[in-house]
Design a protein around this motif. Sequence first.
Motif, PDB file in Angstrom:
ATOM      1  N   VAL A 479      48.410  38.696  38.764  1.00  0.00           N
ATOM      2  CA  VAL A 479      48.599  40.082  39.222  1.00  0.00           C
ATOM      3  C   VAL A 479      47.433  40.521  40.102  1.00  0.00           C
ATOM      4  O   VAL A 479      47.634  41.185  41.126  1.00  0.00           O
ATOM      5  N   ILE A 480      46.213  40.155  39.688  1.00  0.00           N
ATOM      6  CA  ILE A 480      45.042  40.541  40.495  1.00  0.00           C
ATOM      7  C   ILE A 480      45.147  39.958  41.904  1.00  0.00           C
ATOM      8  O   ILE A 480      44.822  40.619  42.897  1.00  0.00           O
ATOM      9  N   GLU A 487      45.070  49.553  47.569  1.00  0.00           N
ATOM     10  CA  GLU A 487      43.948  48.609  47.543  1.00  0.00           C
ATOM     11  C   GLU A 487      42.880  48.990  46.524  1.00  0.00           C
ATOM     12  O   GLU A 487      42.279  48.125  45.894  1.00  0.00           O
ATOM     13  N   LEU A 488      42.641  50.302  46.350  1.00  0.00           N
ATOM     14  CA  LEU A 488      41.569  50.737  45.440  1.00  0.00           C
ATOM     15  C   LEU A 488      42.086  50.778  44.007  1.00  0.00           C
ATOM     16  O   LEU A 488      42.452  51.819  43.483  1.00  0.00           O
ATOM     17  N   LEU A 540      38.278  43.347  47.364  1.00  0.00           N
ATOM     18  CA  LEU A 540      38.591  44.078  46.136  1.00  0.00           C
ATOM     19  C   LEU A 540      39.076  43.142  45.038  1.00  0.00           C
ATOM     20  O   LEU A 540      38.754  43.311  43.867  1.00  0.00           O
ATOM     21  N   LYS A 541      39.878  42.149  45.424  1.00  0.00           N
ATOM     22  CA  LYS A 541      40.317  41.149  44.439  1.00  0.00           C
ATOM     23  C   LYS A 541      39.117  40.383  43.895  1.00  0.00           C
ATOM     24  O   LYS A 541      39.030  40.083  42.688  1.00  0.00           O
ATOM     25  N   SER A 610      30.153  42.196  44.464  1.00  0.00           N
ATOM     26  CA  SER A 610      30.594  41.018  43.696  1.00  0.00           C
ATOM     27  C   SER A 610      29.482  39.987  43.605  1.00  0.00           C
ATOM     28  O   SER A 610      29.227  39.417  42.530  1.00  0.00           O
ATOM     29  N   ALA A 611      28.808  39.740  44.731  1.00  0.00           N
ATOM     30  CA  ALA A 611      27.768  38.708  44.763  1.00  0.00           C
ATOM     31  C   ALA A 611      26.650  39.033  43.782  1.00  0.00           C
ATOM     32  O   ALA A 611      26.269  38.200  42.941  1.00  0.00           O
TER      33      ALA A 611
END
Length: 1561
Positions: A479-480, A487-488, A540-541, A610-611
């Motif tokens: 799903v992700i 998108e948000l 975003l994913k 994310s990083a």
Amino acid sequence: MAAIYSGIYLKLKSAKTSWEDKLKLAHFAWISHQCVLPNKEQVLLDWVSHALVSYYNKKAELEDEVVEKLWAYLDNVIHSRRLQNLLKSGKTISLSFSVAQVINERLSEACSQKTQQNIGTVLSCSSGILSTPSLSIIYTAKCELLVNLLSKLSKLACQQLASDDTVGSQVFSVLQLTFSQYLLIQRQQTNPNRVFGQVTSHLLQPCLLLRHLLTVRSWTQADDNHVHQHLSREIRNQVETLLQAGLFQPELFSSYKEELLPEQELQEKKKGALKSLLLPVNTVQTKLDSGFCEPALHGAVVAGAVSLLYKLFLDSYCKAENHLVCFHMLSRLFGCLRLSGLQQGVREDTLSPADWSTELLALEQLLNLVLSSDIYNVASDRIRHKEIQFGFYRKIAQMLLSHSQASIPAWFRCLKLLMSLNHLIVEPDLDDLVASAWIDAKVSELRTKKPQEALINTMFQTYSKLRQFPRLFEEVLTVICQPAADELRLPVFSAGLTAKLHECLLELPPNQILDILSLFVEKCQTLIIPAVEGSAGMALKLLSVSSVLHAFLFNMRSLDDVTPSPVVLRTQSLLAKMQKGIIRPLMELLQAPRREEEKSDLWLRKASDSALLLVYTWVEVDTLFGVSCSKYVSPAAEIAGVVTASAARHGGISAFFPGVEEQCWERAVELANSFASTSKYCLELLTLQKMKMMSMQTKADLQALQHAAAFILESGRFSRSRGESEPWDGDISTISDLTYPTAHWHLIISNLTIMLPYISLKDVEYLANVLLETLVLAKAQEAEADLEPSISIGKISLGLMHSSFLPEMKVLHCAFLTSLIHQFAGVLPSGARDSVDLPLQQLSACNIPWHEEILAPCRPADPLEVPSGNKLLKDELSLSWKTLEKVAQCIVLLAKNCCPVILKESQLESCLGLLEIASLLKLDSLLPSDSTRCFLVLLSLLANTRASVSCSRLILLKFLSTCFHLLRCLQAGRNANSIFKVFHASDVLEAVMTSQLTASKFFTDVLTVPVWAQYLQEFQAFLENFLQMIIERRQSVRLNLEKFMSFLVGCKPDVGAAKSKGWKIWNPAAEQLLLVAFTTLCHVVTLYLQQLPEKKLQSADVLSALLEPVVLQMVRTVEHGLQSNTQNQPLPVAFIPSVTTLLKADLSHAVKKGWQKEPSGFLEQPRIKLYQKFYSQILRELPFAGDNLQFLQPALQFLTVFCSVPELYPGKETAVTVVFAIKKLLTGTAITTQVIQSMEMELTEVLVQLLGNCSAEEFYTIMRLVLQGLEMRNVWQQKAKEVLSAVTLTKLLLSCPLSGDKEKAFWFASPQIITALAMQTKEACQDQSLISIVVVPILETVAALLRQGEGVLLNPHHVALAFSILLTVPLDHLKTEDYHGVFLGVHEVLFSIVQCHPKVLLKAAPSFLNSFHRLVVSVMHEGRQKGDRVYVEWQSVCSYKITIGRDVYGNTDEFEVILKCAHLVERMYTHIAAEMEDFTVFSAFIVAQYVTELQKVTLHPAVKKHLTEGIYHILDLCIERDIKFLNGSLPAGVREVFKDLYNDYNHYHKAKKQGEEKYTA
């Protein structure tokens, strides 16, 4: 007489007589004794009935006014006392059935016209008829008329509820009465089919509509309160009773079965022909589908009806063998809902959000009933019924998932119930469930979040137990990675879900967790990382996947030395793959040079988040595994390098994560610092991690640590300066521009203990300023604080203030105090603010080294610079103390010269807010200079400020009280004496007294409000503590006290003296202040003189001589006050302690001079008159004092001293007079058990003096007073307070030492007292409102009586009476406070019998066991486990931990009460086992009772722990024969419970006990 008779009767029958005259004649005939007609009452009733029937049958034409008067006449006759008396005497009077028909027609007209005017009389008539048995026969004999009436009344009530008019009580009162009559008739009906027909034809629809409108009505103040509070609930219950008895009688079950199970019908026909064909379900469905109300209401009414009817059906027919019938009923009733139409293709837009909510609530209730009744058995449904139920639930699940309603809480709850029934129902649509109910669900409201989290939690638990967690998260990942509609997306894990994930991960095998992590890492590496550049959707994913990886790695079980090597190796491999396959490529991606406008791109921002989130996660987990597991080898070990200077400058991330070029780190740090988000927060966390690692080294790099601390503080300074922030939910991946300041402040405060040693003084001042600013804001927004468990800046700051860490952080404590003083100075008016000489301005001066006292000991000593260093230090320290001394002199001078700063009300309120913040500081732990500074600030606010004339007096009093309270807190500190370095003690006292006497002119109109009494109390406490400090210092004691005494004596309560001191008008407020000062001074000095050794008797004489003018002045002030006090005006509270102190001083002096030998020889007659007048005034006021403890406590203390000398009683008054006054006080309406507890000590002291000095005859009179209060007529006459006063006096008498004839008299009356208490309990228990007023005090008194009566109460019958009390007291359906009081009272009575009357106990063992068993059953019932509850706990300084537990309790206090009760039961079990050897024979019986009750409930673990520990001690008494007996005689289900209990007993308790015995000498 015959003429009277024939004339009236003929005139009533005559057409020539006008109706006005007829009505007058009829009225006269009814009330007059002169009119004698044979069977007059029946004749007149028949006449009026005939007139009304003729009119409504169109046989007579009457005007509307006449008709109304006829109805009024009938109503008067029906309700007349004459008729009621005749009926009671046995005379037969009846009404014709046609009257009932006429009433029904009139109500029918009102229903059709939709107007309820002019039907009040008709309703009153019907009410009178129904409530009179001999008249109500016109309805009860013809059930159809009663049904018709009930239907019409229900419709009238519905019209009233649906309109905007106010709801009156008349219609509902008659309706409730009619329901009661019909239910009586319904129970007597022998034909169930006839009853079913009546209900479905006439009552079903109006009753369902009525119930719905009563439930959804928005009640207003104008509506009748009795209808709202009582009748509405009663009528709803009657509707349910009517429907259950009418539609679901046992005899109708065969009809339901035939209709719902058609294949069964054929088999039944073979056995015998059917007598009648009734289709009950079809009939009910038809009635529900027909339009019996407005279309707008129809759907909601049907939805409510469906769940109600199914509940009633299950209550009547739900047995194991009928479960299939129950299911078919469910499917038929579900068909009545509009939801069922969605399965047949009806368009979704026909249902509005409100309709969806109603329908889903109905579906939820249906599914709840299925689950709780255990109707769906998976195996039985699959094997015997071809999965008919599964198919039905499956279609519901498909419908719910194809029409997602994520904004409605009931939608989530329905899915949760389906999952609880059988996870396979939603398993085929697991991807849709994860998407619509979790990942893509837009849920923001708390009321929707809770059910969503409950659903996801159910999914976690289900798939965890099935060991299919990877299957669930495979769908999550799918799903992700799907294209998102929006998108948000919201974050994957909320704080609550993270806690649930943590619980599941602890139970899962590590390989399954590693499977999930490997799946996410692989998908991220192959699908997301290559496509992330330039794609906001992919970024975003990536953030969603990163947050899942973070959640799993942070909440899984850590590796340790017992973890299998394959798991360790696999974990190492996973972290290496994360490092090489995800983190390093991301860092290289961030390294690429970007234009300024590109840096704000969403994809770059999310990629950076994310990083750094993954870097932080990796570093933390890698460090933890390295510390906790010796087998673990870090993937970074091969390429680890040293920390370079550049790395240190940027937080030194490369030290933890080697393999990435330094330039790359710099670019990443630069990018992260460019916006406030997750990446910036992670950067701070990494820097903090570096500080922790460096601090653990033997030689820490101090400069690097200071750089790191400065970097973290500087990181959030810009965001903080903007002033905008929002609460943060604790999720690291959700940090945004608005939540970043909260997260940043949380990080700093949570880690202050690590950072503070390395923060510069300038930064400490910045922290203190921010802390104060956020506290001021938090106080302002306190009322608006929501209940969400989110973290706000205000909550964090308050958490720090309440913690024990802040006083340990001396530098921050000092800086905060400086900031606070600066804020006080800023509140002053602009003119005062500019003056640098004012005390507050000097105390907040920036050029004074206030912190030197703290920092000096921490500085490293250089041997070469010791002399000059010491000199500099001394200079700086002396500078701060010189400033303090200068400020002290300035405060005293300004107070003497009366030069105050005038404060407006807004400025006063600001100061009050700052004082409340100051009260959060641990003032008793301040260093000497800070303690002195704080004292000077408070003294300056008291002595050098004054409120403006327009200011609120109450706010001013609260401000002054707070100042005095904080001064008292400072006086309790270890450095309180430091103020005497800058002050003479007498100067402080004079400054305070001068300022308060000056301010007192504002308070003449508020002397009776509670705030004034509180102010006096704080003022008195400050004076007492300060005088005590002067004495304890033993320096210049005499000088300081002499100066203060002289000052006080100079303040005379007359105009001349007032003017000489600068006060224009003397007032009662100043009088009371002076009295408080006199009293306190006398009290403290007297205590001091009593403790002086014999060597210092000379100084004692000097002080005694000094006290004499003070005492004389106090006497004059009291007399002046009493003279100015009017006859009906209550005594000022301040006078009472003063007179008490005077009396004590006189009595002690009198004893020394031998006054007891010659009573009239020492005390002056005017002084005796003063005390007697005061005594009389207090006795007058005592009964009317109510719950005014500020008066009652000092008044009772005065009576204690006064009554110690019986010779002081005026006239013929005795101890009985005082007891009578106390009894009247205790019967007051405002007196509660809480008030009595608050003054119990004072009451006991008074009674000790009274009973000790009274004669035997007076004691007998007091006993008669007590026994009169225990008479039964008091409770019958609703005089509960009389009983309470007598019970309280009995309890107080038991606390007094009695001897001789008094003791004999009391114990002679004790059997009568116990009997009276038993009878009072029996009566009081019938009224629940008397539980706390009468029953609980009786239990306490009985326990005290039994304890004191050890060895005195010799008759076993009198002790056994206590058991009758215990068996009468209710233990269920009580409020929490009442429950605790009753439970504790019963326990204490039992314990008193066990301890003090063991012989009686053995003879009455069954009664004891029954009484104790009631406690056990009660605590099991209250402590059962049911429902979900979410609560928030503070952890450490202000970190949050969200816990979800299964719990029935509405709040923590309620649960604490139940735990205390369970502990008392454990205590009793333990006592029985340890002390009562003769009870061994009952041990098996006690265990049997326990397990029988245990089998009925599921206990809360904490409650179960206490009870289990207790019953284990009873099991210790059981021998092998008892165990065999229990195994053989207990029923099957109970036997299983006992086996589990006994196994646990052997495994835990017995083994532990044997181990302890082994090492016991």
